[in-house]
Structures are given as structure tokens and as C-alpha cells.
Design a protein around this motif. Structure first.
Motif, PDB file in Angstrom:
ATOM      1  N   ILE A  27       0.841  -1.203   0.000  1.00  0.00           N
ATOM      2  CA  ILE A  27       0.000   0.000   0.000  1.00  0.00           C
ATOM      3  C   ILE A  27       0.875   1.251   0.000  1.00  0.00           C
ATOM      4  O   ILE A  27       0.630   2.199  -0.759  1.00  0.00           O
ATOM      5  CB  ILE A  27      -0.925  -0.003   1.243  1.00  0.00           C
ATOM      6  CG1 ILE A  27      -1.979  -1.102   1.120  1.00  0.00           C
ATOM      7  CG2 ILE A  27      -1.604   1.359   1.407  1.00  0.00           C
ATOM      8  CD1 ILE A  27      -2.809  -1.308   2.369  1.00  0.00           C
ATOM      9  N   ILE A  28       1.910   1.242   0.829  1.00  0.00           N
ATOM     10  CA  ILE A  28       2.820   2.384   0.908  1.00  0.00           C
ATOM     11  C   ILE A  28       3.550   2.589  -0.416  1.00  0.00           C
ATOM     12  O   ILE A  28       3.682   3.720  -0.898  1.00  0.00           O
ATOM     13  CB  ILE A  28       3.834   2.181   2.060  1.00  0.00           C
ATOM     14  CG1 ILE A  28       3.112   2.245   3.409  1.00  0.00           C
ATOM     15  CG2 ILE A  28       4.949   3.229   2.003  1.00  0.00           C
ATOM     16  CD1 ILE A  28       3.981   1.891   4.596  1.00  0.00           C
ATOM     17  N   ARG A  29       4.000   1.499  -1.021  1.00  0.00           N
ATOM     18  CA  ARG A  29       4.689   1.601  -2.318  1.00  0.00           C
ATOM     19  C   ARG A  29       3.769   2.203  -3.372  1.00  0.00           C
ATOM     20  O   ARG A  29       4.198   3.038  -4.185  1.00  0.00           O
ATOM     21  CB  ARG A  29       5.164   0.217  -2.779  1.00  0.00           C
ATOM     22  CG  ARG A  29       6.345  -0.341  -2.012  1.00  0.00           C
ATOM     23  CD  ARG A  29       6.924  -1.548  -2.725  1.00  0.00           C
ATOM     24  NE  ARG A  29       7.844  -2.289  -1.877  1.00  0.00           N
ATOM     25  CZ  ARG A  29       7.541  -3.392  -1.201  1.00  0.00           C
ATOM     26  NH1 ARG A  29       6.314  -3.895  -1.289  1.00  0.00           N
ATOM     27  NH2 ARG A  29       8.433  -3.986  -0.438  1.00  0.00           N
ATOM     28  N   THR A  30       2.529   1.779  -3.394  1.00  0.00           N
ATOM     29  CA  THR A  30       1.572   2.283  -4.380  1.00  0.00           C
ATOM     30  C   THR A  30       1.351   3.787  -4.214  1.00  0.00           C
ATOM     31  O   THR A  30       1.367   4.549  -5.190  1.00  0.00           O
ATOM     32  CB  THR A  30       0.219   1.550  -4.250  1.00  0.00           C
ATOM     33  OG1 THR A  30       0.416   0.159  -4.479  1.00  0.00           O
ATOM     34  CG2 THR A  30      -0.788   2.091  -5.260  1.00  0.00           C
ATOM     35  N   ILE A  31       1.169   4.218  -2.972  1.00  0.00           N
ATOM     36  CA  ILE A  31       0.976   5.647  -2.707  1.00  0.00           C
ATOM     37  C   ILE A  31       2.221   6.438  -3.079  1.00  0.00           C
ATOM     38  O   ILE A  31       2.140   7.506  -3.695  1.00  0.00           O
ATOM     39  CB  ILE A  31       0.635   5.876  -1.219  1.00  0.00           C
ATOM     40  CG1 ILE A  31      -0.685   5.188  -0.854  1.00  0.00           C
ATOM     41  CG2 ILE A  31       0.535   7.379  -0.925  1.00  0.00           C
ATOM     42  CD1 ILE A  31      -0.986   5.196   0.628  1.00  0.00           C
ATOM     43  N   CYS A  32       3.387   5.900  -2.730  1.00  0.00           N
ATOM     44  CA  CYS A  32       4.645   6.580  -3.040  1.00  0.00           C
ATOM     45  C   CYS A  32       4.868   6.700  -4.547  1.00  0.00           C
ATOM     46  O   CYS A  32       5.399   7.706  -5.023  1.00  0.00           O
ATOM     47  CB  CYS A  32       5.818   5.863  -2.382  1.00  0.00           C
ATOM     48  SG  CYS A  32       5.887   6.064  -0.586  1.00  0.00           S
ATOM     49  N   ARG A  33       4.459   5.695  -5.297  1.00  0.00           N
ATOM     50  CA  ARG A  33       4.580   5.770  -6.761  1.00  0.00           C
ATOM     51  C   ARG A  33       3.706   6.892  -7.319  1.00  0.00           C
ATOM     52  O   ARG A  33       4.123   7.613  -8.231  1.00  0.00           O
ATOM     53  CB  ARG A  33       4.200   4.425  -7.395  1.00  0.00           C
ATOM     54  CG  ARG A  33       5.293   3.372  -7.354  1.00  0.00           C
ATOM     55  CD  ARG A  33       5.004   2.233  -8.309  1.00  0.00           C
ATOM     56  NE  ARG A  33       3.824   1.478  -7.917  1.00  0.00           N
ATOM     57  CZ  ARG A  33       3.854   0.399  -7.144  1.00  0.00           C
ATOM     58  NH1 ARG A  33       5.017  -0.053  -6.677  1.00  0.00           N
ATOM     59  NH2 ARG A  33       2.750  -0.242  -6.833  1.00  0.00           N
ATOM     60  N   GLU A  34       2.509   7.035  -6.760  1.00  0.00           N
ATOM     61  CA  GLU A  34       1.605   8.097  -7.207  1.00  0.00           C
ATOM     62  C   GLU A  34       2.197   9.480  -6.896  1.00  0.00           C
ATOM     63  O   GLU A  34       2.179  10.380  -7.740  1.00  0.00           O
ATOM     64  CB  GLU A  34       0.246   7.944  -6.515  1.00  0.00           C
ATOM     65  CG  GLU A  34      -0.513   6.681  -6.910  1.00  0.00           C
ATOM     66  CD  GLU A  34      -1.759   6.471  -6.073  1.00  0.00           C
ATOM     67  OE1 GLU A  34      -1.995   7.283  -5.149  1.00  0.00           O
ATOM     68  OE2 GLU A  34      -2.503   5.508  -6.341  1.00  0.00           O
ATOM     69  N   ILE A  35       2.715   9.615  -5.689  1.00  0.00           N
ATOM     70  CA  ILE A  35       3.316  10.886  -5.288  1.00  0.00           C
ATOM     71  C   ILE A  35       4.549  11.194  -6.132  1.00  0.00           C
ATOM     72  O   ILE A  35       4.769  12.324  -6.560  1.00  0.00           O
ATOM     73  CB  ILE A  35       3.682  10.850  -3.789  1.00  0.00           C
ATOM     74  CG1 ILE A  35       2.431  10.722  -2.934  1.00  0.00           C
ATOM     75  CG2 ILE A  35       4.461  12.099  -3.398  1.00  0.00           C
ATOM     76  CD1 ILE A  35       2.719  10.550  -1.454  1.00  0.00           C
ATOM     77  N   ASP A  36       5.362  10.173  -6.368  1.00  0.00           N
ATOM     78  CA  ASP A  36       6.582  10.357  -7.149  1.00  0.00           C
ATOM     79  C   ASP A  36       6.259  10.772  -8.583  1.00  0.00           C
ATOM     80  O   ASP A  36       6.941  11.623  -9.160  1.00  0.00           O
ATOM     81  CB  ASP A  36       7.397   9.057  -7.152  1.00  0.00           C
ATOM     82  CG  ASP A  36       8.749   9.230  -7.822  1.00  0.00           C
ATOM     83  OD1 ASP A  36       9.580   9.987  -7.284  1.00  0.00           O
ATOM     84  OD2 ASP A  36       8.968   8.621  -8.884  1.00  0.00           O
ATOM     85  N   GLN A  37       5.216  10.192  -9.153  1.00  0.00           N
ATOM     86  CA  GLN A  37       4.817  10.552 -10.514  1.00  0.00           C
ATOM     87  C   GLN A  37       4.415  12.018 -10.590  1.00  0.00           C
ATOM     88  O   GLN A  37       4.757  12.733 -11.541  1.00  0.00           O
ATOM     89  CB  GLN A  37       3.659   9.659 -10.977  1.00  0.00           C
ATOM     90  CG  GLN A  37       3.172   9.949 -12.397  1.00  0.00           C
ATOM     91  CD  GLN A  37       4.282   9.823 -13.427  1.00  0.00           C
ATOM     92  OE1 GLN A  37       5.129   8.935 -13.351  1.00  0.00           O
ATOM     93  NE2 GLN A  37       4.289  10.725 -14.402  1.00  0.00           N
ATOM     94  N   LEU A  38       3.702  12.495  -9.577  1.00  0.00           N
ATOM     95  CA  LEU A  38       3.321  13.906  -9.542  1.00  0.00           C
ATOM     96  C   LEU A  38       4.558  14.804  -9.462  1.00  0.00           C
ATOM     97  O   LEU A  38       4.616  15.856 -10.094  1.00  0.00           O
ATOM     98  CB  LEU A  38       2.410  14.168  -8.337  1.00  0.00           C
ATOM     99  CG  LEU A  38       0.955  13.720  -8.462  1.00  0.00           C
ATOM    100  CD1 LEU A  38       0.247  13.856  -7.117  1.00  0.00           C
ATOM    101  CD2 LEU A  38       0.229  14.538  -9.517  1.00  0.00           C
TER     102      LEU A  38
END
Length: 242
Positions: A27-38
Motif C-alpha cells: 500500500i505504501i509503495r503504491t501511494i509513493c509511486r503516485e506521489i513520485d509521478q506527480l
């Protein structure tokens, strides 16, 4: 037989704990990927500042809009990370957060010409500015790395500003970066990542000073901003400042 059943129960509990841990990390990895993409989108948008001075306000506006989405992403992260486990999972978002510290600081500098504070950046990201062992917060080291990245970006901007005929921005950048450099020299940094990143700052300072010096000897700076001539009132004024 009873002993085997007891061991099986113990390891079953271990497996449940491992499964829960794996689910949380995913879950943390998924959220971090979204934030990183932004953050990558914002970085791309802000590249416009190197090409046109007129593009700066619009680039900052677009970046601000994406910061709002980033804020939502960090709220998800805050909810996903147990308050006592911040440092356990920090490596998942550390470098992304450092990039955000740089991006927010860059936008604020472009808008106001001042350095964004630790509290201001934390507010933009929607996380706590209080350094604590418990709870999700903006780590001071991540903030400082972001400020150092800002100085490197501004040294690049100083060069590109000159190529488009903007001779005032390099002077503004020089004054700002020298002040940041003086501030960092007050810190007792150990030989770690932050110390190595700080060592790059001296090259940024040198690069900016060379730009301003070149403008000065070419007579492209306003008379009051140019380096004072040897002797005369200029040298006397310089001596009084020291």
C-alpha cells in the motif's frame, strides 16, 4: 504431537504478521509511486523557467495545482503508516520527499525571492513540521537536502537567465545562495549523505560567482551593482562594509 501443534500455531501467527507487513508495504509503495509521478510532472513543468522569464508565473501556478494533489497523496500516506513506524518505512518516500522540498522551495523562491521555511514546506505537503519519533513528519534532513538541490537549480538558472538577456536574476541568485551557504556553514554536519550534498554547494557558489563576475567585467550590471573599482569612493565603501 501437542508440541507440533503449538509450533504450528506459533508459525501461523508469524505468517499472519508477515502477510500484514507485506500488505502494508505494498500500500505504501503504491501511494509513493503516485506521489513520485506527480513530482516528475511538476519537475517537467518547472523546466520552463529556464527558457522564458514570461513562463515563470504560469509554471508556478501549475505546480501549485499539482501540490494540492500531492497533499492528498501524503494524507493517504499518513493514514497508511502507523504513527510509531515512521522510520521503519521512511526509505519508501525519503528521496521523493527531498525532491518535493526542492520543488516547493523553488516555486516559493520564484514567487517571492526568499527561502521557504521547514514549516512552510510541511504545510504545502500537508504533513507535520514537528520533528518527532512518533508520527508522520517532514524530516529536517530531507528539508535541508531539498534546499541544497534548490541552490544547484538556481545556479543553472543564473546561466540560462544571462543567455536570454536577464542580468538581474543572477545577482539575486548570487545573494540568496551566498546567504544559504553561510547558513549551512553554521551546521556541524557529519560525513554522511547531507555532508556530501553540502560539498556540492561550493561548486554552485563558484559557478554563480563566475556568472556575476563575467557580467561585471563586461559592464552589463547596473553601476551600483558592479564590482567597485580599485581606489576611490568605491574601494572606500567596500572597506566600510567589511
Amino acid at each position: 504431537m501437542a508440541e507440533n501443534l503449538k509450533l504450528k500455531a506459533i508459525f501461523s501467527e508469524f505468517q499472519k504478521s508477515l502477510d500484514t507487513e507485506q500488505e502494508r508495504r505494498e500500500i505504501i509503495r503504491t501511494i509513493c509511486r503516485e506521489i513520485d509521478q506527480l513530482s516528475r510532472e511538476i519537475t517537467t513543468i518547472l523546466q520552463a523557467i529556464h527558457h522564458s522569464e514570461q513562463a515563470i508565473p504560469q509554471a508556478c501556478l501549475k505546480a501549485r495545482e499539482l501540490f494540492a494533489k500531492t497533499n492528498e497523496g501524503y494524507q493517504k500516506l499518513v493514514a497508511a503508516v502507523p504513527p510509531t513506524d515512521y522510520y521503519k518505512y521512511q526509505d519508501h518516500w525519503r528521496f521523493t520527499t527531498q525532491r518535493y522540498c526542492f520543488l516547493v522551495a523553488l516555486v516559493i523562491w520564484l514567487e517571492t525571492g526568499i527561502m521557504a521555511t521547514h514549516a512552510t514546506i510541511a504545510e504545502v505537503l500537508g504533513i507535520s513540521a514537528v520533528e518527532s519519533k512518533i508520527g508522520f513528519h517532514l524530516d529536517i534532513e530531507d528539508y535541508l537536502v531539498g534546499i541544497l538541490q534548490l541552490c544547484s537549480e538556481l545556479s543553472r538558472l543564473a546561466v540560462n537567465a544571462v543567455t536570454r538577456g536577464d542580468y538581474n536574476t543572477p545577482q539575486q541568485i548570487s545573494k540568496f545562495v551566498l546567504e544559504v551557504n553561510a547558513g549551512f556553514r553554521l551546521l556541524n554536519l557529519k560525513n554522511d549523505h547531507l555532508r556530501k550534498r553540502f560539498d556540492v554547494l561550493k561548486y554552485d557558489v563558484k559557478k554563480i560567482e563566475e556568472v556575476v563576475y563575467d557580467l561585471s567585467i563586461r559592464g552589463l550590471l547596473p553601476r551600483t551593482e558592479a564590482a567597485p573599482e580599485a581606489g576611490g569612493a568605491g574601494a572606500e565603501a567596500a572597506g566600510n562594509e567589511v
